[in-house]
Write an enzyme that holds these catalytic residues in place. Structure first.
Site, PDB file in Angstrom:
ATOM      1  N   GLU A 116      33.645  -7.775   1.260  1.00 59.12           N
ATOM      2  CA  GLU A 116      33.322  -6.434   1.390  1.00 59.12           C
ATOM      3  C   GLU A 116      34.534  -5.820   0.819  1.00 59.12           C
ATOM      4  O   GLU A 116      34.326  -4.739   0.410  1.00 59.12           O
ATOM      5  CB  GLU A 116      33.122  -6.134   3.020  1.00 59.12           C
ATOM      6  CG  GLU A 116      31.933  -6.408   3.648  1.00 59.12           C
ATOM      7  CD  GLU A 116      31.851  -7.952   4.162  1.00 59.12           C
ATOM      8  OE1 GLU A 116      32.794  -8.865   3.756  1.00 59.12           O
ATOM      9  OE2 GLU A 116      30.826  -8.267   4.865  1.00 59.12           O
ATOM     10  N   GLY A 174      27.139  -9.979   4.945  1.00 53.19           N
ATOM     11  CA  GLY A 174      26.279 -10.092   5.910  1.00 53.19           C
ATOM     12  C   GLY A 174      25.616 -11.427   5.955  1.00 53.19           C
ATOM     13  O   GLY A 174      25.235 -11.976   6.863  1.00 53.19           O
ATOM     14  N   ALA A 176      24.947  -7.667   2.398  1.00 51.87           N
ATOM     15  CA  ALA A 176      23.954  -6.456   2.768  1.00 51.87           C
ATOM     16  C   ALA A 176      23.537  -5.854   1.225  1.00 51.87           C
ATOM     17  O   ALA A 176      24.118  -6.361   0.304  1.00 51.87           O
ATOM     18  CB  ALA A 176      24.825  -5.479   3.358  1.00 51.87           C
ATOM     19  N   GLU A 208      27.952 -13.615   7.797  1.00 52.81           N
ATOM     20  CA  GLU A 208      27.741 -13.172   9.406  1.00 52.81           C
ATOM     21  C   GLU A 208      26.708 -13.571   9.995  1.00 52.81           C
ATOM     22  O   GLU A 208      26.786 -13.952  11.328  1.00 52.81           O
ATOM     23  CB  GLU A 208      27.965 -11.493   9.203  1.00 52.81           C
ATOM     24  CG  GLU A 208      29.311 -11.008   8.725  1.00 52.81           C
ATOM     25  CD  GLU A 208      29.453  -9.618   8.439  1.00 52.81           C
ATOM     26  OE1 GLU A 208      28.749  -8.989   7.730  1.00 52.81           O
ATOM     27  OE2 GLU A 208      30.282  -8.845   9.008  1.00 52.81           O
TER      28      GLU A 208
HETATM   29  N1  CAA Z   1      22.829  -6.638  -2.889  1.00 57.35           N
HETATM   30  C1  CAA Z   1      22.013  -6.132  -3.886  1.00 57.35           C
HETATM   31  N2  CAA Z   1      21.746  -6.917  -4.900  1.00 57.35           N
HETATM   32  C2  CAA Z   1      22.265  -8.061  -5.241  1.00 57.35           C
HETATM   33  C3  CAA Z   1      23.347  -8.597  -4.299  1.00 57.35           C
HETATM   34  C4  CAA Z   1      23.622  -7.733  -2.968  1.00 57.35           C
HETATM   35  N3  CAA Z   1      24.565  -7.950  -2.157  1.00 57.35           N
HETATM   36  N4  CAA Z   1      23.950  -9.784  -4.577  1.00 57.35           N
HETATM   37  C5  CAA Z   1      23.155  -9.912  -5.536  1.00 57.35           C
HETATM   38  N5  CAA Z   1      22.243  -9.085  -5.856  1.00 57.35           N
HETATM   39  C6  CAA Z   1      21.530  -8.917  -7.213  1.00 57.35           C
HETATM   40  C7  CAA Z   1      22.253  -8.699  -8.386  1.00 57.35           C
HETATM   41  O1  CAA Z   1      22.578  -7.191  -8.636  1.00 57.35           O
HETATM   42  C8  CAA Z   1      21.283  -9.208  -9.511  1.00 57.35           C
HETATM   43  O2  CAA Z   1      20.564  -8.281  -9.815  1.00 57.35           O
HETATM   44  P1  CAA Z   1      19.902  -7.897 -11.185  1.00 57.35           P
HETATM   45  O3  CAA Z   1      19.473  -9.336 -11.644  1.00 57.35           O
HETATM   46  O4  CAA Z   1      18.915  -6.851 -11.098  1.00 57.35           O
HETATM   47  O5  CAA Z   1      20.978  -7.595 -12.063  1.00 57.35           O
HETATM   48  C9  CAA Z   1      20.852 -10.311  -8.932  1.00 57.35           C
HETATM   49  O6  CAA Z   1      21.040 -10.248  -7.536  1.00 57.35           O
HETATM   50  C10 CAA Z   1      21.571 -11.521  -9.205  1.00 57.35           C
HETATM   51  O7  CAA Z   1      22.960 -11.403  -9.039  1.00 57.35           O
HETATM   52  P2  CAA Z   1      24.070 -11.605 -10.193  1.00 57.35           P
HETATM   53  O8  CAA Z   1      23.572 -11.548 -11.425  1.00 57.35           O
HETATM   54  O9  CAA Z   1      25.242 -11.066  -9.706  1.00 57.35           O
HETATM   55  O10 CAA Z   1      24.402 -13.248 -10.006  1.00 57.35           O
HETATM   56  P3  CAA Z   1      25.584 -13.965 -10.282  1.00 57.35           P
HETATM   57  O11 CAA Z   1      25.225 -15.630 -10.282  1.00 57.35           O
HETATM   58  O12 CAA Z   1      26.259 -13.703 -11.456  1.00 57.35           O
HETATM   59  O13 CAA Z   1      26.575 -13.829  -8.952  1.00 57.35           O
HETATM   60  C11 CAA Z   1      27.021 -13.394  -6.785  1.00 57.35           C
HETATM   61  C12 CAA Z   1      26.326 -14.081  -7.796  1.00 57.35           C
HETATM   62  C13 CAA Z   1      28.656 -13.834  -6.689  1.00 57.35           C
HETATM   63  C14 CAA Z   1      26.586 -13.403  -5.347  1.00 57.35           C
HETATM   64  C15 CAA Z   1      27.120 -11.884  -7.010  1.00 57.35           C
HETATM   65  O14 CAA Z   1      25.716 -11.375  -7.121  1.00 57.35           O
HETATM   66  C16 CAA Z   1      27.662 -10.979  -5.899  1.00 57.35           C
HETATM   67  O15 CAA Z   1      28.769 -10.695  -5.867  1.00 57.35           O
HETATM   68  N6  CAA Z   1      26.866 -10.463  -5.014  1.00 57.35           N
HETATM   69  C17 CAA Z   1      27.488  -9.329  -4.104  1.00 57.35           C
HETATM   70  C18 CAA Z   1      28.073 -10.169  -2.876  1.00 57.35           C
HETATM   71  C19 CAA Z   1      28.683  -9.244  -1.728  1.00 57.35           C
HETATM   72  O16 CAA Z   1      29.463  -8.589  -2.315  1.00 57.35           O
HETATM   73  N7  CAA Z   1      28.170  -9.222  -0.657  1.00 57.35           N
HETATM   74  C20 CAA Z   1      28.736  -8.368   0.459  1.00 57.35           C
HETATM   75  C21 CAA Z   1      27.701  -7.151   0.553  1.00 57.35           C
HETATM   76  S1  CAA Z   1      28.708  -5.801   1.720  1.00 57.35           S
HETATM   77  C22 CAA Z   1      28.202  -6.682   3.251  1.00 57.35           C
HETATM   78  O17 CAA Z   1      27.296  -7.596   3.360  1.00 57.35           O
HETATM   79  C23 CAA Z   1      28.317  -5.674   4.386  1.00 57.35           C
HETATM   80  C24 CAA Z   1      28.286  -6.344   5.808  1.00 57.35           C
HETATM   81  O18 CAA Z   1      29.209  -6.871   6.467  1.00 57.35           O
HETATM   82  C25 CAA Z   1      26.793  -6.366   6.463  1.00 57.35           C
END
Ligand code: CAA
Length: 260
Positions: A134, A111, A66, A114
């Site tokens: 999460e 998500g 998400a 999922e």
């Molecule tokens: N939402 C919004 N933006 C996201 C994102 C997300 N889930 N995941 C990555 N991005 C964005 C980053 O903020 C970054 O943006 P900027 O360039 O503007 O800073 C861009 O994508 C690239 O990401 P990273 O610089 O973080 O890339 P990385 O290679 O260093 O790391 C990653 C990759 C490990 C996937 C890391 O981005 C990460 O941990 N992302 C979040 C993953 C996460 O926690 N997902 C769960 C969300 S909650 C959910 O999904 C609830 C549900 O059940 C419905």
């Protein structure tokens, strides 16, 4: 229909839906989830596609979950709406008549994992990673992760993933039954199209009812699920596809199914 955050194309009866927000690693904001709802409904009700491939744009991510930036401002009620909207889309994917294959080309987190689990098959690149991170954000999965993951990989392995929030490789995901097959990244889409073509060559009514028997039956107790299967098995005997399929076998030729 034109979409802002998705690419949808159909060729050779295979629809490919690509989540197209590579700068956010294809994170699911509300607009994208609403578009997914429309796109899956459009493909499902049309007659042009017999199998759907779902993938992410770019080389890095399938869907990184998400959209955390958008979720930052959610009230509890908005979060409830967001969870129910996403759960509805995933339930539609499970129940639509065409098989849906998740083509996981990179991160499938939160998500994203999922969404993949709601698909009928999960094919992954050797570079892909899966996880339910999460808890690292102080929240829990909201698109069915706490429910589908234990059903797929068993309670303890699901708990390990959900409670630690740790990512696993696609090879590990394959070992534990989360992923069907792993391919070198460059070969993933070709392999997915080959598997889709194999499914398309089979009896369409049989493919549709077999999907229904498995997805619906898994939510029933075994005697009711088997009774449900028997009724679908028997209904299959009134189709032109069974006349053609069995006839072709006995005549030692390839079947020409019509899906009727
Ligand atoms: N939402 C919004 N933006 C996201 C994102 C997300 N889930 N995941 C990555 N991005 C964005 C980053 O903020 C970054 O943006 P900027 O360039 O503007 O800073 C861009 O994508 C690239 O990401 P990273 O610089 O973080 O890339 P990385 O290679 O260093 O790391 C990653 C990759 C490990 C996937 C890391 O981005 C990460 O941990 N992302 C979040 C993953 C996460 O926690 N997902 C769960 C969300 S909650 C959910 O999904 C609830 C549900 O059940 C419905």
């Amino acid at each position: 229909m034109k979409y802002q955050n998705l690419l949808v194309e159909i060729s050779e009866r295979i629809a490919t839906i690509t989540v197209n927000r590579p700068k956010s690693l294809n994170a699911l904001n509300l607009a994208t989830v609403r578009e997914m709802k429309s796109a899956f409904e459009e493909v499902s009700s049309g007659k042009n596609a017999g199998v759907v491939l779902l993938t992410g744009a770019g080389e890095k991510a399938f869907i990184a979950g998400a959209d955390i930036t958008e979720m930052k401002g959610f009230t509890a009620m908005q979060a409830l709406d967001f969870a129910l909207l996403g759960q509805g889309v995933l339930s539609f994917i499970e129940q639509m008549h065409q098989p849906v294959i998740a083509v996981v080309n990179g991160f499938a987190l939160g998500g994203g994992c999922e969404v993949a689990m709601a698909c009928d098959l999960i094919l992954a690149a050797d570079t892909a990673k899966f996880g339910q991170p999460e808890v690292t954000l102080g929240i829990i999965p909201g698109y069915g992760g706490t429910q589908r993951l234990p059903r797929l990989v068993g309670r303890n392995l699901a708990k390990e993933m959900v409670l630690t929030g740790d990512m696993i490789t696609s090879r590990r995901a394959c070992e534990i039954g989360l992923v069907n097959r792993v391919f070198p990244a460059a070969e993933l889409m070709g392999a997915a199209r080959n598997i889709a073509a194999r499914i398309l060559s089979r009896g369409p009514v049989a493919v549709r009812t077999a999907k229904m028997a498995m997805n619906r039956g898994l939510d029933m107790d075994l005697p009711n699920a088997c009774a449900f299967e028997a009724s679908l098995f028997s209904a299959g005997f009134s189709t032109a596809d069974r006349t053609e399929g069995i006839g072709a076998f006995l005549e030692k030729r390839n079947p020409r199914f019509t899906g009727e």
